[in-house]
Design an enzyme around this catalytic site. Structure first.
Site, PDB file in Angstrom:
ATOM      1  N   HIS A 171      -9.378  -5.597  10.861  1.00 41.14           N
ATOM      2  CA  HIS A 171     -10.189  -5.559   9.306  1.00 41.14           C
ATOM      3  C   HIS A 171     -11.531  -4.871   9.717  1.00 41.14           C
ATOM      4  O   HIS A 171     -12.573  -4.774   8.575  1.00 41.14           O
ATOM      5  CB  HIS A 171     -10.483  -6.863   8.595  1.00 41.14           C
ATOM      6  CG  HIS A 171      -9.162  -7.428   8.423  1.00 41.14           C
ATOM      7  ND1 HIS A 171      -8.405  -7.929   9.514  1.00 41.14           N
ATOM      8  CD2 HIS A 171      -8.629  -7.603   7.199  1.00 41.14           C
ATOM      9  CE1 HIS A 171      -7.039  -8.459   8.715  1.00 41.14           C
ATOM     10  NE2 HIS A 171      -7.431  -8.226   7.370  1.00 41.14           N
TER      11      HIS A 171
ATOM     12  N   GLU B 238       0.731  -1.215  -0.015  1.00 44.38           N
ATOM     13  CA  GLU B 238      -0.057  -0.195  -0.070  1.00 44.38           C
ATOM     14  C   GLU B 238       0.892   1.315   0.064  1.00 44.38           C
ATOM     15  O   GLU B 238       0.555   2.327  -0.732  1.00 44.38           O
ATOM     16  CB  GLU B 238      -0.816  -0.021   1.263  1.00 44.38           C
ATOM     17  CG  GLU B 238      -2.234  -0.813   1.291  1.00 44.38           C
ATOM     18  CD  GLU B 238      -1.810  -2.264   1.379  1.00 44.38           C
ATOM     19  OE1 GLU B 238      -2.676  -3.213   1.065  1.00 44.38           O
ATOM     20  OE2 GLU B 238      -0.415  -2.569   1.629  1.00 44.38           O
TER      21      GLU B 238
END
Length: 373
Positions: free
Chosen positions: A165, A96
């Site tokens: 998450h 990322e």
């Protein structure tokens, strides 16, 4: 209209009555379509918005993990690789920080990247680029550098994916000057706000919800037009009411609307505001509603401390304190890392009954604790 058709046809050498007969049903079909309402999933709304903006502007491209060959982890980018090729639909490694940085650099040079995070929890790996490289560059360059980039992907809790998450990043990014933060609920929100985000000259964080991707919503013919765009920073009153204001965003808008239906049976007429935008926040719409209803409940899935609801409460206290007839109620996620167990996970996030209870407390309809002892 038929006069125009006949006049044009005559100028072109004429049309037979049989030809006009064939044309009339086509014109009728167009006329009916213009006022029709179509059902569309949030997934398809996002996909169509990306497709149309990529077709309209060759500087727009998509980058992220599995956006190309796999058609997107949630199929938001389905079909785009075949249509636009690997130079504009770029698959990346699991890095990322790397592809967010490449995206910001390309935006410096006039491209318009749409960076997909498989979940915004993973944006923590790239937060230096989102905040220090993207959000601050326009200010630090005295307006010489624009960063037209969109960071998008699912945000907040899904189902059974654990604490790492399941976090909502609305308050995180909503606190950063230089960013715009959008939170769509319906398919019309998704289409109109994503188009607005891509066209905007500044960095936009676009927070979706995984559990809404498969949900279908009615979409007007206006929203299906390729030029359709929603204004950034403007909330939508989803349901008008006079007794209490409920603010919500993303999936919680649906919960708030269902809570309002339940409250209606008890004689409480709730107004539901879909925020659509966290930064800028539509304080004017919120305060106008509270000045009408005199009560407020804020709803969010994020943590209660320093949350979106806390900011809304502060705004109302500053601007509309004299209009309040009851303390403001906040409904938020539990102040704990998200549990993995399904029964505990449900307890950790707002449910419809929590919103109903909070609204009844604000309207002084709840039963005092002492009376139930």
């Amino acid at each position: 209209m038929w006069g125009i058709v006949r006049r044009n046809a005559a100028g072109a050498g004429g049309l037979s009555s049989q030809g006009l007969g064939r044309l009339r049903p086509l014109v009728s079909a167009v006329r009916n379509y213009s006022s029709a309402v179509k059902e569309m999933t949030v997934r398809d709304a996002l996909n169509s918005a990306l497709d149309e903006e990529m077709a309209a502007d060759p500087n727009v491209f998509v980058m992220g993990e599995e956006v190309g060959e796999y058609q997107g982890a949630y199929k938001i980018t389905k079909g785009l690789l075949d249509k636009y090729g690997p130079e504009r639909v770029v698959d990346t490694p699991i890095t990322e920080a790397g592809f967010a940085g490449i995206g910001v650099g390309s935006a410096y040079h006039g491209l318009k990247p749409v960076i997909e995070f498989m979940t915004f929890n993973f944006s923590m790996q790239a937060i230096d680029h989102v905040i220090n490289s993207a959000a601050k560059s326009n200010y630090m360059s005295a307006g010489q550098i624009n960063v037209p980039i969109v960071f998008r992907g699912p945000n907040g809790p899904a189902a059974g994916v654990g604490a790492q998450h399941s976090q909502c990043y609305g308050a995180w990014y909503g606190s950063v000057p230089g960013l715009k933060v959008l939170v769509p609920y319906s398919s019309e929100d998704a289409r109109g706000l994503l188009k607005a985000a891509i066209r905007d000259p500044d960095p936009v964080v676009f927070l979706e919800n995984e559990l809404l991707y498969g949900e279908s919503f009615p979409v007007s013919a206006e929203a299906l037009d390729s030029s359709f765009c929603l204004p950034i920073g403007k909330a939508k009153i989803e349901r008008e009411g006079k007794d209490i204001t409920i603010t919500a965003f993303s999936k919680m808008v649906g919960y708030a609307l269902k809570a309002a239906e339940i409250l209606e049976k008890d004689g409480i007429n709730a107004e539901v505001i879909n925020l659509r935008s966290i930064r800028p926040l539509d304080r004017a719409t919120i305060n106008a509603s509270v000045r009408k209803t005199n009560r407020l409940v804020t709803v969010e899935e994020g943590f209660p401390q320093h949350g979106i609801g806390a900011e809304i409460c502060a705004s109302v206290i500053e601007d509309s304190f004299g209009y309040l007839d009851a303390p403001v109620e906040r409904v938020a996620g539990a102040d704990v890392p998200t549990p993995y167990a399904a029964n505990l996970e449900r307890m950790a996030f707002p449910q419809i009954e929590d919103i109903v209870r909070a609204a009844k407390r604000a309207c002084y309809r709840s039963v005092p604790m002492a009376a139930t002892a």
